[in-house]
Design an enzyme around this catalytic site. Sequence first.
Site, short mmCIF file in Angstrom:
data_model
loop_
_atom_site.label_atom_id
_atom_site.label_comp_id
_atom_site.label_asym_id
_atom_site.label_seq_id
_atom_site.Cartn_x
_atom_site.Cartn_y
_atom_site.Cartn_z
N ASN A 1 0.80 -1.23 0.00
CA ASN A 1 0.00 0.00 0.00
C ASN A 1 0.83 1.28 0.00
O ASN A 1 0.45 2.25 -0.65
CB ASN A 1 -1.03 -0.01 1.13
CG ASN A 1 -0.42 -0.04 2.50
OD1 ASN A 1 0.49 -0.81 2.75
ND2 ASN A 1 -0.89 0.82 3.37
N GLU B 1 7.61 0.90 16.56
CA GLU B 1 8.81 1.38 15.86
C GLU B 1 8.72 2.90 15.79
O GLU B 1 7.65 3.48 15.98
CB GLU B 1 8.94 0.73 14.48
CG GLU B 1 9.12 -0.78 14.60
CD GLU B 1 9.61 -1.46 13.33
OE1 GLU B 1 10.45 -0.87 12.63
OE2 GLU B 1 9.15 -2.58 13.04
P1 NAD Z 1 -0.32 -9.10 3.28
O1 NAD Z 1 -0.28 -9.51 4.70
O2 NAD Z 1 -1.16 -9.86 2.34
O3 NAD Z 1 1.15 -9.11 2.64
C1 NAD Z 1 2.20 -8.35 3.21
C2 NAD Z 1 3.51 -9.01 2.86
O4 NAD Z 1 3.59 -10.29 3.49
C3 NAD Z 1 3.72 -9.27 1.37
O5 NAD Z 1 5.07 -9.02 1.07
C4 NAD Z 1 3.39 -10.75 1.24
O6 NAD Z 1 4.02 -11.38 0.16
C5 NAD Z 1 3.93 -11.28 2.55
N1 NAD Z 1 3.34 -12.53 3.03
C6 NAD Z 1 2.08 -12.96 2.87
N2 NAD Z 1 1.90 -14.14 3.50
C7 NAD Z 1 3.09 -14.45 4.08
C8 NAD Z 1 3.55 -15.56 4.87
N3 NAD Z 1 2.75 -16.57 5.21
N4 NAD Z 1 4.85 -15.55 5.28
C9 NAD Z 1 5.66 -14.53 4.97
N5 NAD Z 1 5.28 -13.47 4.21
C10 NAD Z 1 4.00 -13.43 3.78
O7 NAD Z 1 -0.73 -7.56 3.31
P2 NAD Z 1 -1.01 -6.61 2.06
O8 NAD Z 1 -2.30 -7.01 1.45
O9 NAD Z 1 0.21 -6.52 1.23
O10 NAD Z 1 -1.18 -5.18 2.79
C11 NAD Z 1 -2.38 -4.68 3.26
C12 NAD Z 1 -2.51 -4.93 4.75
O11 NAD Z 1 -1.41 -4.35 5.45
C13 NAD Z 1 -3.73 -4.29 5.38
O12 NAD Z 1 -4.29 -5.18 6.30
C14 NAD Z 1 -3.18 -3.07 6.09
O13 NAD Z 1 -3.96 -2.60 7.16
C15 NAD Z 1 -1.87 -3.60 6.56
N6 NAD Z 1 -0.93 -2.51 6.84
C16 NAD Z 1 -0.64 -2.19 8.14
C17 NAD Z 1 0.22 -1.13 8.42
C18 NAD Z 1 0.56 -0.70 9.83
O14 NAD Z 1 1.47 0.12 9.99
N7 NAD Z 1 -0.11 -1.19 10.84
C19 NAD Z 1 0.80 -0.43 7.38
C20 NAD Z 1 0.47 -0.79 6.06
C21 NAD Z 1 -0.39 -1.84 5.80
O1 6OD Z 2 4.17 6.66 8.86
C1 6OD Z 2 4.66 5.57 9.17
O2 6OD Z 2 5.78 5.46 9.70
C2 6OD Z 2 3.90 4.35 8.92
N1 6OD Z 2 4.45 3.19 9.35
C3 6OD Z 2 2.72 4.41 8.26
C4 6OD Z 2 1.90 3.32 8.00
C5 6OD Z 2 0.88 3.46 7.13
C6 6OD Z 2 0.04 2.38 6.79
O3 6OD Z 2 -0.43 2.16 5.70
#
Ligand code: NAD
Ligand code: 6OD
Length: 499
Positions: A168, A480
Amino acid sequence: MTYPFSLPSSPSADAPPLLRNYIGGEFVASDAHFENRSPVTGDLLALVSEAGTTEVNQAVAAARAALTGPWGQFDVQQRAALLVKIADGIERRFEEFVAAEVADTGRPIHQARTLDIARGVANFRTFAQLISTASSEIFESRAADGSDQFSYVVRKPLGVVGIISPWNLPMLLLTWKVAPALAMGNCVVVKPSEETPSSATLLAEVMHEAGVPRGVFNLVHGFGPGSAGEALTRHKDVAAITFTGESRTGSAIMKAVADDVKEISFELGGKNAAVVFADADFEAAVEGVRRSSFTNAGQVCLCSERVYVERPIFERFVAALKQKTEAMKIGFPDDANVDMGPVISRGHRDKVLSYYRLAVDEGATVVTGGGTPQFGDERDGGAYVEPTILTGLPDSARCVTEEIFGPVCHIAPFDAEDEVVRRVNDSAYGLAACVWTTSLARAHRVSRQMHTGLVWVNTWFSRDLRTPFGGTKLSGLGREGGRHSLDFYSELSTICIKL
Ligand code: NAD
Ligand code: 6OD
């Protein structure tokens, strides 16, 4: 759409580029590859070398070897200088990074410039500065035998750190972890999302150009289960996994690292709330909620998918947000006036649309949106959805409790402060919340009660990189940012000296 930069491995001008892994200071192809497609048109952008267990083993071995090479002798000032060089390198190729990020994600080009790539630079500069000024803990005390002693804390690298990031905010989120990991002297193996391999590949080029010693930064492309992601989490020589992505992926990774008791840091999903009190600056709150719900087509983990508005202004607020939302320009990312591009892929578009249909089945009123825009051109092959506002659902509806991760919010009225605090906190997630009010006392009182890692008052996604970032409950584990990153990416070792 043409690919924005030409990598050395493109076999010819008219063949798609091949994005390769970067292992031990070399760009290496693997036997398997997968496609990288544009979310704007569905066109093929590039082929990507998929790393499997073999390549991950090579990358981890290279990283392990680098820990005891020249990198292991770098002092803090040398590491800080290298981080600054990396930041300079990104800035030198700034527009290539922008183009790569826009091609992979379809986001508006102005967002890629002002948020994504700018933050990539800032992440390296911030952690260069933080390590240059970091201090240690020292305690003077008296031992049982009456002698004086002093105890102090030194920081050592963890070793090889596996970094797994989502699609994202690809550059922002990857560098948010790479910069502090290198700052603390670790070697890294990074696995970006399979959806967004380009900016990470460019970053490997910048690392190479900046003279980062071989094996310190390694890049493996691929998927999660049965691919590079899983191989990295299960590797015995990886000391820590830092992961951003979905909560259920975090849970799978937690199981994978359990046998080796690896260090973990998780930034996971959210179902964030925005609370608008009747005393809020009305225009600022409407624009703030528009931004917090629809920035990056709702694909920021911090986006507000639940909006609670105090009853006296509820109808006016819904009407004003509808008007602003319908005025948003959806279109090609390189149009300077565009507000929203597509979501990441047609697969993700289908997931978001299935929630739009579910909302109707659950009894929602669709105030605006609810479908896909039709353009009559190549964008119809892309992954666009309409920004959508829903009302009328109970708090227990799936569309109000589950993360959708698209340009959608549900707006509900509330009557009292304690009621809205309870409703906001009644969630499996706990990442972020927004409070819109002109009362300072209420802002503090309400923020203090939120079960979230972050609260913004009268703003959203405004970041000071020295503050702790992370979520509670299903939204993550650990923090972090600033010294919290320095703590996570190092092993603290206490030395006690008898004087
Ligand atoms: P995802 O969990 O599907 O994938 C994230 C990464 O993990 C990718 O590189 C994927 O290839 C890898 N991955 C997937 N399964 C795995 C496994 N079993 N072992 C190791 N690696 C694995 O997430 P996404 O769809 O890429 O991103 C969207 C999600 O991320 C949303 O839920 C969003 O809320 C979350 N997100 C959270 C934050 C935060 O800071 N809290 C920030 C950005 C996105
Ligand atoms: O601003 C940041 O450091 C951070 N980790 C943002 C995360 C955004 C989620 O999509």
